[in-house]
Design a protein around this motif. Structure first.
Motif, PDB file in Angstrom:
ATOM      1  N   ILE A  86      14.637   4.328  -3.122  1.00 42.97           N
ATOM      2  CA  ILE A  86      14.333   3.619  -2.876  1.00 42.97           C
ATOM      3  C   ILE A  86      12.662   4.119  -1.854  1.00 42.97           C
ATOM      4  CG2 ILE A  86      15.508   1.662  -1.304  1.00 42.97           C
ATOM      5  CD1 ILE A  86      14.904   2.840   1.213  1.00 42.97           C
ATOM      6  N   THR A  87      11.801   3.539  -2.193  1.00 40.15           N
ATOM      7  CA  THR A  87      10.523   4.616  -1.493  1.00 40.15           C
ATOM      8  C   THR A  87      10.134   4.121  -0.872  1.00 40.15           C
ATOM      9  OG1 THR A  87       9.137   1.890  -2.152  1.00 40.15           O
ATOM     10  CG2 THR A  87       9.580   3.280  -4.183  1.00 40.15           C
ATOM     11  N   GLN A  88       8.825   4.586   0.029  1.00 42.36           N
ATOM     12  CA  GLN A  88       8.700   4.809   1.399  1.00 42.36           C
ATOM     13  C   GLN A  88       8.040   2.931   1.840  1.00 42.36           C
ATOM     14  OE1 GLN A  88       5.632   7.474   2.853  1.00 42.36           O
ATOM     15  NE2 GLN A  88       5.411   7.182   4.543  1.00 42.36           N
ATOM     16  N   ARG A  89       7.462   2.336   0.811  1.00 44.70           N
ATOM     17  CA  ARG A  89       7.438   1.283   1.441  1.00 44.70           C
ATOM     18  C   ARG A  89       8.124   0.563   1.227  1.00 44.70           C
ATOM     19  NH1 ARG A  89       3.748  -1.296  -3.286  1.00 44.70           N
ATOM     20  NH2 ARG A  89       2.312  -0.233  -2.397  1.00 44.70           N
ATOM     21  N   ALA A  90       9.302   0.228   1.077  1.00 42.99           N
ATOM     22  CA  ALA A  90      10.184  -0.582   0.953  1.00 42.99           C
ATOM     23  C   ALA A  90      11.554   0.295   2.001  1.00 42.99           C
ATOM     24  CB  ALA A  90      11.745  -0.116  -0.229  1.00 42.99           C
ATOM     25  N   GLN A  91      10.956   1.733   2.499  1.00 43.70           N
ATOM     26  CA  GLN A  91      11.573   2.133   3.867  1.00 43.70           C
ATOM     27  C   GLN A  91      11.125   1.462   5.467  1.00 43.70           C
ATOM     28  OE1 GLN A  91      12.048   6.539   4.438  1.00 43.70           O
ATOM     29  NE2 GLN A  91      11.377   6.470   3.126  1.00 43.70           N
ATOM     30  N   ALA A  92       9.252   1.070   4.920  1.00 42.38           N
ATOM     31  CA  ALA A  92       9.172   0.555   5.770  1.00 42.38           C
ATOM     32  C   ALA A  92       9.495  -1.305   6.132  1.00 42.38           C
ATOM     33  CB  ALA A  92       7.608   0.499   5.853  1.00 42.38           C
TER      34      ALA A  92
END
Length: 264
Positions: A86-92
């Motif tokens: 997962i990307t940092q955007r998904a983590q957010a």
């Protein structure tokens, strides 16, 4: 007098479909895929694992291939078939550290799609055409091939709803940038702060586990209820500011009442 035939001007080349990519699956479907990578794969998964997590028969299934491509286009997952993360955007979205984090990440994901960004730019401040008009616009203005107009329209409307572009008006008639609580940082970092290999920091990569370098210790994360209370307080503050100007935002009031659990 010249006898040469008049030159007929060539028509302006139409915008090609490849220039305005769009997902087959919606933003909500893509968040589900990212959550499967995190929750069922422990932060990373192969194509075969993810296909199983999402109940597809095989990673070669056409629907699954489109599902992965959609999630990547929204910027929620990345990596080769043998290691999807997962990307940092998904983590957010999945692990918010601020009240504004998920909302801003969903906005960023929506506008990361070239077709959606073009539609938002074209109709910003305008009424969206009715369904038949919007589908005609997808073909004539945005270059979507006729055989893919239905799926493009369906995914676009669902994704705009998930990202909050319809919540201000309270109807699916106009794309309006959602309100994000002021003073809170965006979750997406500048490009120069992202890792060079495109991988997200999920426990791997270089560097020692001790940190070092005089960095500050991480702050104690706030509870979900604390974040929710901060978010509600910010919305109430925005409502008071509008009230002071003699404005009434019914949609904002309804959102606050819903978060507070008040009866409709």
């Amino acid at each position: 007098m010249s006898t040469e035939p008049a030159q007929i001007p060539k028509p302006h080349p139409a915008r090609t479909h490849s220039a305005l990519r769009f997902p087959v699956y919606s933003l909500a479907d893509s968040v589900v895929a990212a959550r499967a990578v995190q929750d069922k794969g422990g932060g990373a998964a192969t194509n075969d694992h993810l296909a199983a997590f999402l109940d597809y028969r095989s990673a070669k299934n056409g629907a699954f291939v489109n599902r992965v491509a959609s999630a990547k286009l929204f910027g929620l997952i990345e990596g080769p078939p043998n290691r999807i993360v997962i990307t940092q955007r998904a983590q957010a979205i999945l692990f918010p550290v601020t009240a504004a984090g998920p909302k801003q990440a969903l906005i960023d994901a929506f506008l990361a799609v070239p077709l959606y960004a073009a539609i938002h730019k074209e109709y910003s401040g305008k009424e969206l055409p009715p369904k038949f008009g919007m589908m005609n616009a997808l073909r004539t203005m945005f270059g979507v091939t006729p055989g893919r107009i239905d799926e493009a329209y369906r995914a676009f409307m669902a994704s705009a709803d998930t990202a909050g572009f319809f919540e201000v008006r309270g109807s699916k008639t106009q794309l309006i940038m959602p309100m994000v609580p002021a003073g809170l940082p965006r979750q997406t970092p500048p490009e120069d702060e992202q890792q060079g290999d495109g991988q997200t920091a999920l426990g791997g990569g270089g560097g020692s586990g001790n940190g070092g370098g005089g960095s500050r210790p991480p702050a104690t994360p706030k509870t979900t209820q604390e974040l929710k209370n901060e978010y509600i307080s910010t919305l109430i503050g925005a409502l008071r500011d509008q009230g002071g100007k003699g404005e009434i935002d019914d949609a904002l009031m309804q959102r606050i009442e819903k978060l507070l659990g008040l009866p409709e």
